[in-house]
Enzyme design. Structure first.
Site, PDB file in Angstrom:
ATOM      1  N   GLU B 207       0.821  -1.216   0.000  1.00 61.41           N
ATOM      2  CA  GLU B 207       0.000   0.000   0.000  1.00 61.41           C
ATOM      3  C   GLU B 207       0.856   1.268   0.000  1.00 61.41           C
ATOM      4  OE1 GLU B 207      -1.613  -2.849   1.441  1.00 61.41           O
ATOM      5  OE2 GLU B 207      -2.735  -2.557  -0.406  1.00 61.41           O
ATOM      6  N   ASN B 274      -1.794  -7.532  -4.492  1.00 63.67           N
ATOM      7  CA  ASN B 274      -2.385  -6.775  -5.592  1.00 63.67           C
ATOM      8  C   ASN B 274      -1.431  -5.665  -6.051  1.00 63.67           C
ATOM      9  OD1 ASN B 274      -3.217  -5.688  -2.890  1.00 63.67           O
ATOM     10  ND2 ASN B 274      -3.875  -3.970  -4.148  1.00 63.67           N
ATOM     11  N   ASP B 316      -8.284  -4.849  -4.323  1.00 62.27           N
ATOM     12  CA  ASP B 316      -7.372  -5.084  -3.202  1.00 62.27           C
ATOM     13  C   ASP B 316      -7.338  -6.561  -2.819  1.00 62.27           C
ATOM     14  OD1 ASP B 316      -5.569  -4.621  -1.120  1.00 62.27           O
ATOM     15  OD2 ASP B 316      -7.163  -4.217   0.330  1.00 62.27           O
TER      16      ASP B 316
END
Lengths: 190, 588
Positions: B207, B274, B316
């Protein structure tokens, strides 16, 4: 850990229950680097990523819009305090009539400043819920109210967002006082 | 009653009788305990074929089964299971690590960059190690999923992206190696995997605009041997699945769950997360090798095969859980299999070779409304565009971004030929993307989300059992008022152990039927990996209890929807269970 366990020890432990379950925060890094110390009274504010380091004024912050990311800057030697990610600031301009008295006392022409670091796990607070004018963390979705001292609206964060009181000097935003509480995440050292 | 008293006493004593939060390099003025003096080095052979009583790596064996052949605790005797010792870890947040047990010495990693060596039978602490963290460390998920053993060393992936080797006997650091730059968002939560004298890890930080990788280090020296990125550089195979420009440098694809390994081919199968930022329309293309399983040659780190569970992720859905290595039957043929329970809501039956990974079949195991079908030859999903969020385009979809199953491990029992899945059913989401600019060390997500329950939902958490030879579900246990975040242990006693629920309970299921045979409320919710081991002829079950990380976040989101999802008590503890005195303990 060895040896017999006596009733007195049990009672002592019981009395202390609830205060000793957590490790103290590990070492707090020395922050003598001027770029890493927390914003200081009199600091100017500059937009994150602005290589010209132009000081921001209240009119640079759009009303009721997504927060402006900023750093503090020493006005004397122009040191931008970007040495620690814990110094990242969120600037939001709000209608002063919507602010609680305490928040209003920290605002400069409606501009309020908060840490950009969530008090939960230290993620960046990077989401703006426009309908309620709330700040939110996209990692774990803690939500805070910038109109009310950074109060926790939704967990999992337990602690409000530290605010950075501002004032206006010569049409520029200036840090009026240090952060209202410890910036960062997790539990404070015991 | 006496046993319960001892358990409480031990819990309190260990909570307050020590001085946590300091690096307690032991100063063994006292003689080294016999267990450590006689510490049994972990060899490559022992890792390949562990003794029944040991649990030497996070899933016990390289195939990732999470299965202990120990059979002293049975369907009949499990009702007499009781806690034998419990110890507070001194830290809060999510305790996800498996207790690792080598010949009666237990190694437990906890949040707070802490590692302990413990006498597995009694709970006596041999040494405790804590590695301090800077106050501005970047760790979106501040946990650890365990340690690895080799020789007389313990390998620990420290949160700030540093790999640490410790002396198993003393807890002293032998070497440390900086893995990558934490200020740019790289951090570690993975349990290392030791293969052939190499310590393998994968990075966290998807992230934060990282470029994911799996890397190998020399177990003796800490020297980096290879580093294989999950996103190809321009000109490398797969690079044409990324837009031109620099997005490959910040494209995500972390690798934060330990891979599984096939000694026959020397391939490690590692899952990847992801791509980033979250909206696929900001990085057109399949985005190899994100949301995939990659097969890496352990000798060189070279990519030998891959299977991408869904291209161009916009949900995600990290596919970091590695497939388990199980040979299954289909159409009168035994397939050298890889079975993966993916976050995207599909259960995948694949085939492993000495390189390419082949698709066999995929079937949803929870509500899934994003894939309209799978290509019967390749397994590539056909995505319903209405279910795919984009920049400025909200979409709703099931399962939620947390997936039908997140990182918690499945287990496989060769007795029942079933896999056991900790699933979350009936959770759906909306997501809307926005443009986002990359800044080193800052979130690189660019999405706003909501979570909702599917209409008519009567439960969320499940334990599912599927027969690997039929590809059919055999039983499902549902939790009406809880999610399930519990990794699973299967044993030779015909049992399946797991926690995962908000009521703090640890349970034993009948592996054949799913009947709950025993349950016990622990100190917090269990999201840690249970294990089983044997010392001096007695079988034990061990697990960490300590709610936090995404289980807690999901609970917070659900609390907005229903009063059923109140906060779960927090604070970590290690629990060890065994049969009570007088219970039947037949010899192995």
């Amino acid at each position: 850990m060895r040896g017999r366990f006596e009733r007195r020890t049990f009672l002592k432990a019981g009395i202390g229950f609830g205060v000793g379950l957590r490790l103290a925060d590990p070492s707090i890094a020395a922050q003598e680097d001027p770029a890493s110390i927390r914003p200081t009274e009199g600091d100017l504010l500059v937009r994150l990523g602005d290589s010209s380091a132009t000081p921001l004024g209240p009119d640079d912050i759009p009303l009721s819009a997504r927060p402006t990311m900023a750093w503090a800057m020493d006005p004397a030697d122009k040191t931008v305090r970007s040495g620690s990610r814990l110094n990242q600031l969120l600037l939001v301009r709000l209608d002063p009539v919507t602010l609680t008295p305490e928040t209003l006392s920290r605002a400069a022409e409606g501009v309020v400043a908060y840490t950009a670091i969530c008090t939960h796990e230290g993620c960046d607070i990077d989401d703006w819920l426009a309908d309620k004018q709330h700040l939110s963390c996209a990692c774990h979705f803690s939500t805070f109210d910038p109109k009310d001292s950074g109060r926790v609206v939704e967990g999992p964060a337990l602690r409000m967002l530290p605010a950075l009181p501002l004032k206006v000097v010569d049409a520029k935003l200036v840090v009026a006082k240090p952060f209202t509480s410890r910036v960062g995440f997790g539990e404070p050292p015991l | 009653m006496k046993t319960h008293y001892r358990v409480i006493v031990a819990f309190l004593l260990l909570a307050f009788g020590s001085e946590p939060g300091r690096t307690q390099q032991p100063a063994p003025a006292a003689p080294m305990p016999p267990n450590l003096q006689n510490y049994k080095p972990v060899t490559a052979e022992r890792l390949r074929k562990p003794d029944d009583g040991d649990w030497l790596m996070v899933r016990r064996t390289y195939d990732g089964w999470g299965y202990s052949p120990l059979a002293q605790i049975t369907r009949a005797s499990v009702t007499q299971l009781q806690p034998l010792w419990v110890m507070a870890t001194g830290v809060t947040n999510g305790h996800e690590a498996a207790p690792i047990v080598n010949n009666g010495v237990m190694f437990v990693a906890t949040p707070g960059n802490q590692l302990m060596a413990i006498e597995a039978r009694s709970g006596e602490v041999f040494w405790r190690f804590t590695r301090p963290l800077a106050d501005d460390v970047i760790r979106m998920h501040p946990t650890t999923r365990g340690v690895a053993l080799y020789g007389d060393r313990v390998f620990f992936a420290s949160g700030e992206a540093v790999l640490v080797a410790l002396d198993a006997r003393t807890g002293k650091e032998v070497w440390t190696t900086k893995v990558d730059e934490n200020k740019s968002g790289y951090y570690l939560s993975v349990a290392p995997l030791v293969v052939d004298g190499k310590v393998l890890i994968g990075t966290s930080g998807g992230e934060f605009g990282i470029r994911g990788f799996v890397a190998a280090y020399d177990a003796n020296t800490g020297k980096e041997l290879w580093k294989s990125y999950t996103i190809p550089a321009p000109g490398e195979p797969g690079s044409d699945t990324w837009p031109q420009g620099d997005q490959w440098k910040t494209g995500g694809g972390p690798a934060w769950v330990t891979g599984n390994y096939d000694p026959e081919t020397n391939l490690v199968f590692w899952g990847t997360g992801n791509a980033g930022p979250w909206m696929g329309d900001q990085r057109p293309g399949d985005n190899l090798y994100t949301s995939s399983t990659i097969a890496l040659d352990v000798a060189t780190g070279r990519l030998k095969g891959y299977f991408q569970y869904h291209p161009n992720d916009s949900w995600d859905w990290d596919e970091v859980s590695p497939p388990i290595l199980v040979d299954y039957r289909r159409n009168d043929r035994t397939i050298k299999g890889l079975i993966n329970v993916a976050r995207n809501g599909y259960l995948w039956f694949l085939e492993r070779t000495d390189g390419p990974i082949r698709f066999n079949e995929g079937v949803p195991y929870v509500k899934q409304n994003v894939f309209s079908s799978l290509d019967p030859r390749t397994g590539r999903p056909n995505v319903d565009p209405a279910r795919k969020p984009g920049t400025g385009r909200k979409a709703d979809f099931c399962p939620s971004w947390w997936g039908g199953k997140n990182w918690p491990s499945v287990a496989y029992s060769p007795q029942t030929r079933m896999i056991y899945i900790p699933a979350n059913e009936n959770l759906c989401a909306t997501m809307e993307g926005r443009a986002i600019q990359y800044t080193p060390g800052r979130n690189f997500i660019g999405a706003t989300t909501t979570l909702y329950l599917a209409p008519g939902a009567d439960h969320i958490g499940e334990v599912q059992a599927w027969n690997v030879d039929t590809g059919k579900r055999v039983w499902t246990h549902t939790f009406a008022k809880s999610t399930n975040w519990g990794p699973i242990l299967a044993t030779g006693g015909g049992l399946v152990f797991s926690g995962g629920t908000s009521d703090r309970k640890f349970r034993a299921f009948d592996a054949l039927t799913g009947a709950v045979l025993w349950e016990f409320p622990t100190s917090s919710g269990i999201i840690g990996q249970p294990v089983s081991f044997m010392v001096e002829g007695r079988q034990y079950i061990a697990v960490q209890s300590g709610w936090g990380i995404d289980a807690r976040t999901m609970q917070s989101r659900l609390a907005r929807l229903s009063a059923d999802f109140s906060p779960v008590p927090e604070g970590g503890a290690i629990w060890v269970f065994g049969l009570g005195v007088g219970a039947s303990r037949p010899s192995q």
